[in-house]
Write a protein that holds these residues in place. Sequence first.
Motif, short mmCIF file in Angstrom:
data_model
loop_
_atom_site.label_atom_id
_atom_site.label_comp_id
_atom_site.label_asym_id
_atom_site.label_seq_id
_atom_site.Cartn_x
_atom_site.Cartn_y
_atom_site.Cartn_z
N VAL A 40 -9.44 89.47 29.07
CA VAL A 40 -9.19 88.14 28.51
C VAL A 40 -9.06 87.13 29.65
CG1 VAL A 40 -7.52 86.75 27.23
CG2 VAL A 40 -8.11 89.04 26.42
N LYS A 41 -8.55 87.59 30.81
CA LYS A 41 -8.36 86.70 31.96
C LYS A 41 -9.63 86.54 32.79
CE LYS A 41 -3.59 88.36 32.56
NZ LYS A 41 -2.65 89.00 33.53
N THR A 87 -7.01 90.57 38.33
CA THR A 87 -7.52 89.48 37.49
C THR A 87 -6.79 88.17 37.75
OG1 THR A 87 -6.07 90.25 35.70
CG2 THR A 87 -8.36 91.00 35.68
N LYS A 100 -12.43 100.34 26.58
CA LYS A 100 -11.50 99.62 25.69
C LYS A 100 -10.14 99.38 26.34
CE LYS A 100 -9.85 99.59 20.92
NZ LYS A 100 -10.40 98.25 20.70
N CYS A 101 -9.74 100.26 27.26
CA CYS A 101 -8.42 100.12 27.88
C CYS A 101 -8.32 98.84 28.71
CB CYS A 101 -8.11 101.33 28.75
SG CYS A 101 -9.28 101.62 30.10
N ASP A 158 -9.48 95.84 27.62
CA ASP A 158 -9.65 94.68 26.74
C ASP A 158 -8.67 93.55 27.04
OD1 ASP A 158 -11.77 95.82 25.49
OD2 ASP A 158 -10.74 96.31 23.62
N LYS A 159 -7.38 93.90 27.18
CA LYS A 159 -6.38 92.86 27.44
C LYS A 159 -6.58 92.21 28.81
CE LYS A 159 -2.75 94.70 24.43
NZ LYS A 159 -1.36 95.22 24.34
N ASP A 160 -6.98 93.01 29.78
CA ASP A 160 -7.21 92.47 31.13
C ASP A 160 -8.39 91.51 31.15
OD1 ASP A 160 -5.15 94.03 32.14
OD2 ASP A 160 -6.48 95.71 32.56
N ASP A 193 -4.98 104.46 32.91
CA ASP A 193 -5.44 105.32 31.82
C ASP A 193 -6.23 106.52 32.35
OD1 ASP A 193 -4.26 103.69 29.98
OD2 ASP A 193 -6.05 103.40 28.74
N SER A 235 -5.34 98.58 34.43
CA SER A 235 -5.16 99.33 33.19
C SER A 235 -6.11 100.52 33.12
CB SER A 235 -5.39 98.42 31.97
OG SER A 235 -4.40 97.44 31.90
N ARG A 273 -17.83 89.40 33.27
CA ARG A 273 -17.42 90.54 32.45
C ARG A 273 -18.41 91.70 32.45
NH1 ARG A 273 -14.29 87.91 27.18
NH2 ARG A 273 -12.87 86.60 28.42
N THR A 333 -10.09 97.40 36.28
CA THR A 333 -8.78 96.78 36.36
C THR A 333 -7.69 97.85 36.49
OG1 THR A 333 -8.39 96.83 33.98
CG2 THR A 333 -9.60 94.92 34.86
#
Length: 269
Positions: A207-208, A231, A200-201, A203-205, A261, A257, A214, A255
């Motif tokens: 998007v690119k 990315t 989940k950490c 998720d924002k990465d 984490d 992130s 994926r 990624t």
Amino acid sequence: LAPSLPKKLYPHVQIPSAKKSVSDTLHVLTTGLTDAQTTRLRRAAKQVSTTGTTISIHTSATKSTHSYTHVVTPVGKDMRASRTFKYLVGLACGARVVTPDWLLECAKRNTVVSESPYAVKGDSATPTHTLERRNPGELFTGCSFYLWGEPSCWDAGSAHSRDDLVFLLQAAGARVVDELPEIEDDAQDTESSEPLRAAKCMDKDLVKVPQKYRAQFALPVSDNPIVLVDTNSLKSARCSTTMSAITATTLACRTKSWLFDCISTNQIL
């Protein structure tokens, strides 16, 4: 004789039994402090150093020091710090993370005091995790990483350069490779009843990341190198070609992130 440091408090520092040596030095990495706060801590460190234990203040993380014993950082009311690069380096080195009051109290008492009353709870990026003691350079021991992406993209518009990431990975015990091993194409299992999901950490990465890539970020970490993906480089046609080659294998992609984490929580997510 110079007083020795408590072995229980500093298990990764070699403590001499008699005369003072370089091993008596506590390496304190500061982050998030103002110039005035740093100056005050330097004075405090100098005062404590007259008692036989040298406290060396570092305001930047350098490759020459992988043995930080402490990170000093300001915190919020929840006793959590901002997750800076130097904070992560300290964690990777097994350092104790404390507030500035720890060093000021050391100076007040003219000796090195326990960190427990001044211990930082964790960082704001991982609010459900509480820091625990960790061994230096242990997290990624036995793991190798390949940094994928254009060097210019890694460094452009980012707070962390490619060299910073290499330094951080090595501090956490990882081996960074310059080339990927030749791995035969391996079709992914499409009959699994429970499809893999990326941590989940990321998720924002993600998007690119184009949809076709994926699934690679959900593959479990194995003995093969972990591909740390920039990315932003996916916009490059040349890089996309090499990424297509990677997605034909079982190499796990991750990624930045995810990396941060992992170090925050001291576990491979």
